[in-house]
Design an enzyme around this catalytic site. Structure first.
Site, short mmCIF file in Angstrom:
data_model
loop_
_atom_site.label_atom_id
_atom_site.label_comp_id
_atom_site.label_asym_id
_atom_site.label_seq_id
_atom_site.Cartn_x
_atom_site.Cartn_y
_atom_site.Cartn_z
CG ASP A 39 -1.77 0.98 1.37
OD1 ASP A 39 -2.70 1.19 0.63
OD2 ASP A 39 -1.68 1.91 2.17
CB THR B 291 -1.33 6.56 2.11
OG1 THR B 291 -1.44 6.84 0.76
CG2 THR B 291 -1.47 7.55 3.11
CG ASP C 9 -3.01 0.70 7.39
OD1 ASP C 9 -3.86 -0.06 7.19
OD2 ASP C 9 -3.28 1.96 7.25
P1 ADP Z 1 -4.65 5.44 -0.43
O1 ADP Z 1 -4.89 4.17 -1.14
O2 ADP Z 1 -3.21 6.04 -0.72
O3 ADP Z 1 -4.20 5.01 1.12
P2 ADP Z 1 -7.21 6.50 -0.05
O4 ADP Z 1 -7.91 5.45 -0.61
O5 ADP Z 1 -7.52 6.59 1.44
O6 ADP Z 1 -5.68 6.66 -0.41
O7 ADP Z 1 -7.78 7.99 -0.73
C1 ADP Z 1 -7.27 7.85 -2.04
C2 ADP Z 1 -7.70 9.39 -2.58
O8 ADP Z 1 -8.94 9.89 -2.33
C3 ADP Z 1 -6.72 10.40 -1.98
O9 ADP Z 1 -5.45 10.45 -2.74
C4 ADP Z 1 -7.35 11.76 -1.98
O10 ADP Z 1 -7.25 12.24 -3.11
C5 ADP Z 1 -8.92 11.20 -1.73
N1 ADP Z 1 -9.31 11.43 -0.42
C6 ADP Z 1 -9.57 10.40 0.51
N2 ADP Z 1 -9.92 10.77 1.56
C7 ADP Z 1 -9.64 12.20 1.56
C8 ADP Z 1 -10.13 13.34 2.53
N3 ADP Z 1 -10.40 13.08 3.62
N4 ADP Z 1 -9.80 14.38 1.93
C9 ADP Z 1 -9.52 14.81 0.77
N5 ADP Z 1 -9.17 13.96 -0.05
C10 ADP Z 1 -9.48 12.65 0.44
MG MG Z 2 -4.70 4.02 2.93
#
Ligand code: ADP
Ligand code: MG
Length: 644
Positions: free
Chosen positions: A328, A330, A526
């Site tokens: 993953d 983030t 995570d």
């Molecule tokens: P990852 O797979 O990198 O952990 P997420 O699935 O949590 O990312 O989120 C994907 C995308 O959705 C983020 O890169 C962002 O652009 C948008 N996003 C998600 N949650 C939020 C939030 N709370 N505020 C702003 N943008 C968000």
């Molecule tokens: Mg994530």
């Protein structure tokens, strides 16, 4: 639920319940018998004694050492347990009957010595749990109404205020109520750089307060602490049988009758009792029975010392077969602790206006991106939104003073038919190519501006990726809900060439399923956000799980610390363990057994050499497994040293 871990060969030494045999009785069995039998043999060989007693002294040695063996074998038989101790017993009795006292005594002696060596080595492999136990402090300094008192650890109650000074181990799990300190958590996480803790931070039993004074509000004691939990998991893991083990077990069950039949056949064909006895001895599959559990115990113990919890033989074997790894982005490749890097208004609003609106929208969001914005808005007045909604993988929609705030990625804005000006598009492309994530803000369907956020790659990330590749992992894929350009930038920094962007949680699961058709897949994530993908994988590796028992439970491999290098280490160690297990089974057990039988049938070895060979095989297996106790993958070398 689980059988007690018996780490010796139940087949050749039936009825030995090592978990109960403690203290003197264990020493008696293991040490006294070989010493006495050995002395008798030496005596029997010396001139004077030999003249007086003749060969009877060897008979005595065979009886002293042999009676316990026969006794255990009969006990096993009474429990309808057709064991190979029977083979040894039959061989022993037969050799006495035909007057081969010396051979009988030697065989018995070698069997006992073999058992002793085996037990000493096996005890070493099981050491990890004792080391963890040693981390449990026996006393605690508690603040009571009448001042500080040192009490036995059993007397500490939930809620008690525990004081810990520099150089002392923390005796409970709790939350820092006052003070601050540098705590070394290496005993749990394997990470030796101390963690700074202060009021409100969690601390754990068994970790070391290197500098500072802490007053801790006790939240977990006794069996509930993280350390106790880990000890229990390691115990269970070491008792867990790998699939390879089950095959060996099934095999061993049919072994004894088959060997008895072969020995009888040899006897009738050659009319040679000694030959038949030799076959019985050499065929005993001790080595086979020891092949897997000793390796599992050593590997699981090795990992536990570095903060890597491998949940048993099954997970170890599965991780050893992994040839594709999904990570993953983030929080796994990156620290998951993004910072605001730029705020740009594309309207008449000021930067501060944009930030405040974004902060209102994110006020109740738990997402790491939300935290970055809230931190940036620290000190500004941020009113509560009247309504707020998370759109998974896209962003948030919130209402504040009659206005609708939309904050998220392009998809979220497209969902609301909001078009971006050309200027903004260019700005976004430049930011994303730089690895930054852009959050777009709109108010009542009008585009206002962009907040850019960047996360930092974890230390050692590219090293961990390179190590995985060297170890023979064919495919490494990064998954993220982020956009393809940011994903590409981060992936290239980490040294990963495969990635899938714009992934919603269910897309991640589907990507893992697709990969599973072609590969053995490990997912590193995570444990909370990534739980569905972890559960779908052949091996789910959860990172940074200290303090979260649920995440520890759910994973196949749990990394207490949050160092990606440990994930690579876990896979390398598992691969090594699998190689050790295979060598144990095919080369040192089955291979030597077949060679031994061949030599026995063709009369090239006698009963004594057969006993030697048999014990040698078992001992080599145990020694080979013991290499895993100290095994260090090269990735283990100071992961902290490498920068990105
Ligand atoms: P990852 O797979 O990198 O952990 P997420 O699935 O949590 O990312 O989120 C994907 C995308 O959705 C983020 O890169 C962002 O652009 C948008 N996003 C998600 N949650 C939020 C939030 N709370 N505020 C702003 N943008 C968000
Ligand atoms: Mg994530």
């Amino acid at each position: 639920m689980k059988e007690p871990t018996d780490r010796s060969c139940e087949i050749c030494h039936p009825g030995h319940d090592r978990s109960k045999a403690k203290g003197l009785s264990l020493k008696y069995r293991e040490l006294l018998l070989p010493v006495v039998v050995g002395l008798l043999i030496v005596l029997g060989a010396t001139g004077l004694v030999r003249e007086v007693f003749g060969l009877y002294i060897f008979l005595l040695a065979a009886l002293v050492g042999g009676v316990p063996i026969v006794f255990e074998a009969v006990k096993g038989l009474l429990r309808k347990n057709m064991n190979v101790g029977v083979l040894i017993s039959v061989a022993l009795i037969a050799s006495i009957l035909i007057g081969e006292y010396f051979a009988g005594a030697l065989v018995v002696f070698i069997m006992h010595i073999g058992e002793l060596l085996e037990n000493i080595t096996v005890a070493k492999t099981g050491n990890a749990i004792r080391k963890l136990m040693d981390l449990k402090p026996k006393t605690a300094r508690v603040r009571r109404a009448d001042g500080e008192v040192v009490v036995p650890i059993e007397e500490v109650k939930l809620g008690d205020r525990v004081l810990v000074k520099s150089g002392e181990r923390i005796p409970v799990d709790g939350v820092v109520a006052s003070g601050q300190a540098a705590v070394n958590q290496a005993s749990l996480t394997g990470e030796s750089i101390p963690v700074e803790v202060s009021v409100g931070n969690e601390v754990f039993e068994g970790t070391l307060n290197e500098l500072g004074v802490l007053e801790i509000a006790t939240t977990k004691i006794g069996r509930e602490t993280t350390l106790a939990h880990i000890i229990k998991l390691v115990e269970e893991a070491q008792a867990d049988k790998a699939p390879a083990q089950r095959v060996a077990d099934r095999f061993a069950k049919y072994f004894t009758p088959i060997i008895l039949v072969i020995a009888l056949a040899v006897y009738f064909a050659t009319d040679d009792v000694v030959k038949a006895i030799t076959v019985l001895i050499v065929a005993c599959p001790c080595a086979l029975v020891l092949a897997t559990p000793t390796a599992v115990i050593a590997a699981v113990g090795n990992a536990a010392r570095r903060g890597i919890l491998i949940k048993g033989g099954r997970s170890l074997e599965a991780a050893g077969r992994v040839n594709a790894v999904v990570v993953d982005k983030t929080g796994t490749l990156t620290y998951g602790n993004p910072q605001v890097t730029d705020i740009r208004s594309f309207s008449e609003k000021t930067q501060a206006d944009v930030l405040i609106r974004a902060a209102i929208a994110e006020k109740f969001s738990e997402h790491p991106l939300a935290k970055a914005i809230i931190n940036k808005a620290h000190g500004l007045e941020v009113p509560d939104p009247s309504d707020f909604q998370v759109i998974l993988g896209r962003g948030v929609v919130a209402y504040a003073s009659e206005q609708k705030l939309i904050l998220g990625n392009r998809k979220l804005l497209a969902d609301h038919q909001i078009v971006l000006p050309q200027q903004a598009e260019e700005y976004l492309l430049a930011k994303e190519a730089n690895g930054e994530t852009c959050l777009l803000l709109a108010e009542d369907d009008r585009f206002l501006g962009v907040i850019s956020v960047a996360d930092v790659l974890r230390k050692g990330t590219s090293q961990a990726i390179a190590t995985l590749r060297e170890a023979g992992v064919k495919k490494i894929v990064m998954l993220t809900g982020d956009n393809p350009r940011t994903a590409a930038a981060i992936a290239s920094l980490a040294g990963i060439d495969d990635f899938a962007a714009d992934q919603l949680p269910e897309d991640k699961v589907n990507t893992v399923k697709r990969l599973k058709q072609q590969y053995k897949v490990a997912v590193i994530g995570d444990g909370i956000n990534d739980a569905p993908a972890l559960a779908t994988a052949d091996v789910g590796i959860a990172m940074g799980v200290i303090g979260s028992d649920a995440a520890i439970e759910a994973a196949d491999i749990a990394l207490l610390g949050d160092n990606l290098v440990q994930a690579a280490q876990a896979i390398l160690l598992s691969r090594k363990a699998l190689r050790v297990i295979k060598a144990n089974i095919y080369a040192f057990s089955l291979g030597l057994n077949i060679v031994g039988m061949y030599l026995a049938i063709y009369g090239m070895v006698g009963p004594v050499e057969a006993a030697l060979l048999h014990n040698l095989a078992a001992f080599v297996v145990v020694l080979n497994s013991a290499r895993l106790i100290r095994y260090k993958s090269h990735a283990a070398l100071t992961p902290q040293q490498t920068a990105i």
